[in-house]
Design a protein around this motif. Structure first.
Motif, PDB file in Angstrom:
ATOM      1  N   VAL A 132     -13.081   5.469   2.885  1.00 57.83           N
ATOM      2  CA  VAL A 132     -14.287   5.984   2.895  1.00 57.83           C
ATOM      3  C   VAL A 132     -15.217   5.499   3.899  1.00 57.83           C
ATOM      4  O   VAL A 132     -15.147   4.289   4.269  1.00 57.83           O
TER       5      VAL A 132
ATOM      6  N   THR B 130     -10.474  16.015   6.703  1.00 58.13           N
ATOM      7  CA  THR B 130     -10.486  16.198   5.212  1.00 58.13           C
ATOM      8  C   THR B 130     -11.601  17.103   4.943  1.00 58.13           C
ATOM      9  O   THR B 130     -11.743  17.694   3.748  1.00 58.13           O
TER      10      THR B 130
ATOM     11  N   LYS C 204     -14.740  17.031   3.672  1.00 62.41           N
ATOM     12  CA  LYS C 204     -15.726  16.731   2.503  1.00 62.41           C
ATOM     13  C   LYS C 204     -16.620  15.637   2.821  1.00 62.41           C
ATOM     14  O   LYS C 204     -16.287  14.558   3.291  1.00 62.41           O
ATOM     15  N   GLY C 205     -17.462  15.817   1.960  1.00 59.53           N
ATOM     16  CA  GLY C 205     -18.808  14.894   2.273  1.00 59.53           C
ATOM     17  C   GLY C 205     -19.997  15.056   1.259  1.00 59.53           C
ATOM     18  O   GLY C 205     -19.851  15.917   0.382  1.00 59.53           O
TER      19      GLY C 205
ATOM     20  N   TYR D 288     -23.321  17.675  -2.401  1.00 55.03           N
ATOM     21  CA  TYR D 288     -21.843  17.578  -1.765  1.00 55.03           C
ATOM     22  C   TYR D 288     -21.724  18.672  -0.980  1.00 55.03           C
ATOM     23  O   TYR D 288     -22.349  19.883  -1.182  1.00 55.03           O
TER      24      TYR D 288
ATOM     25  N   TYR E 218      -7.929   8.152   2.424  1.00 48.18           N
ATOM     26  CA  TYR E 218      -8.743   7.562   1.321  1.00 48.18           C
ATOM     27  C   TYR E 218      -9.619   6.468   1.895  1.00 48.18           C
ATOM     28  O   TYR E 218     -10.347   5.823   0.910  1.00 48.18           O
TER      29      TYR E 218
ATOM     30  N   VAL F  72     -14.494  10.687   4.311  1.00 50.29           N
ATOM     31  CA  VAL F  72     -13.422   9.915   3.757  1.00 50.29           C
ATOM     32  C   VAL F  72     -12.288  10.604   4.823  1.00 50.29           C
ATOM     33  O   VAL F  72     -12.277  11.682   5.336  1.00 50.29           O
ATOM     34  N   ASP F  73     -11.253   9.606   5.369  1.00 48.87           N
ATOM     35  CA  ASP F  73     -10.045  10.128   5.996  1.00 48.87           C
ATOM     36  C   ASP F  73      -8.990  10.290   5.132  1.00 48.87           C
ATOM     37  O   ASP F  73      -8.939  10.317   4.035  1.00 48.87           O
TER      38      ASP F  73
ATOM     39  N   VAL G 166     -14.198   7.890  -3.711  1.00 47.18           N
ATOM     40  CA  VAL G 166     -13.504   9.299  -3.231  1.00 47.18           C
ATOM     41  C   VAL G 166     -12.278   9.556  -4.241  1.00 47.18           C
ATOM     42  O   VAL G 166     -11.602   8.359  -4.887  1.00 47.18           O
ATOM     43  N   ASP G 167     -12.042  10.714  -4.878  1.00 45.17           N
ATOM     44  CA  ASP G 167     -10.893  11.001  -5.761  1.00 45.17           C
ATOM     45  C   ASP G 167      -9.707  11.413  -4.716  1.00 45.17           C
ATOM     46  O   ASP G 167      -9.515  11.472  -3.644  1.00 45.17           O
ATOM     47  N   GLN G 168      -8.616  11.690  -5.574  1.00 46.79           N
ATOM     48  CA  GLN G 168      -7.453  12.098  -4.827  1.00 46.79           C
ATOM     49  C   GLN G 168      -7.447  13.293  -3.973  1.00 46.79           C
ATOM     50  O   GLN G 168      -6.614  13.656  -3.020  1.00 46.79           O
ATOM     51  N   ASP G 169      -8.522  14.198  -4.327  1.00 48.71           N
ATOM     52  CA  ASP G 169      -8.572  15.506  -3.340  1.00 48.71           C
ATOM     53  C   ASP G 169      -9.472  15.535  -2.568  1.00 48.71           C
ATOM     54  O   ASP G 169     -10.003  16.337  -1.991  1.00 48.71           O
ATOM     55  N   TYR G 170      -9.985  14.312  -2.139  1.00 48.42           N
ATOM     56  CA  TYR G 170     -10.926  13.879  -1.021  1.00 48.42           C
ATOM     57  C   TYR G 170     -12.478  14.263  -1.380  1.00 48.42           C
ATOM     58  O   TYR G 170     -13.244  14.461  -0.594  1.00 48.42           O
ATOM     59  N   ASN G 171     -12.781  14.458  -2.812  1.00 48.19           N
ATOM     60  CA  ASN G 171     -14.012  14.700  -3.186  1.00 48.19           C
ATOM     61  C   ASN G 171     -14.713  13.211  -2.926  1.00 48.19           C
ATOM     62  O   ASN G 171     -14.568  12.397  -3.882  1.00 48.19           O
TER      63      ASN G 171
END
Lengths: 142, 142
Positions: free
Chosen positions: A31, A64, A66-67, A86, A29, A25-26, B25-30
């Protein structure tokens, strides 16, 4: 994380199946999902990843960090199995032992003609089954 | 968006294949990814989606509203085809014609025993092939 999930993640990720994807995700948000399959899970919490294209995925990870990897195995669309892993990006290498290790793996695959750009190093933050159905009996989605 | 990509998206999404996923994705980029397959692409820019489990996916969509569907078809791990459909959540229904329409579709599937919670309505914002390899000849990843 459960031992059996760690072992399943290792077994499935290291098969480098064509049905292995990475969702990222950037900052806004947006995705993305891409087939990213040349991986090497080298211990219980570390994955090396060959980056040779994947410009959007790479840009997202730099933003960001995360992925989630998904290995999804379907048997003629009747049954499914797999794993969700994750991750967070912890390093981005263009030389060194990890780089050489994933480079050797890449060169032995169907993508061997593509020059390796980066060896991405991920820390595993969680592992889940593909479906929560068997556990919760409430739905196949999660 | 190219007409051929729109038609391919419609054909593949509406097959409701077990290898259909939605990344959110959630607000925390998870980032999350889940098998979400009971879909109905009803026109060139609208997808109805049956939500009967998928608690994390649903929570993510309520937070950030964006996601990407992937339909990935692999032929014995040798070749791959599919489509990526980028979406934004525009409505979340618990009654009405769209709700009834996706409810009927859900009930005709292997998930028919699960009560429909929501009919999610997505607007399509972009459609891409699974791989950019054929176009750019620079890599199989994107």
């Amino acid at each position: 994380m459960e031992r059996k999930l760690i072992e399943k993640a290792r077994e499935l990720l290291n098969r480098n199946l064509i049905s292995t994807t990475l969702s990222t995700v950037d900052q806004d948000y947006n995705v993305n999902v891409a087939v990213i399959s040349i991986l090497d899970m080298i211990d219980d919490e570390t994955i090396l990843c060959a980056r040779f294209g994947a410009d959007k995925t790479y840009a997202n990870l730099k933003e960001t960090g995360k992925g989630v990897f998904l290995v999804l195995i379907t048997d003629n669309q009747e049954t499914k199995d797999g794993i969700r892993v994750y991750v967070e990006l912890v390093d981005d290498l263009t030389e060194g032992p990890y780089y050489d290790r994933i480079k050797a793996r890449l060169e032995a695959t169907r993508y061997g003609r593509f020059p390796l750009k980066n060896c991405l190093v991920f820390k595993i933050t969680n592992i889940l089954p593909v479906s929560m159905l068997k556990r919760e009996q409430v739905g196949d989605q999660d």
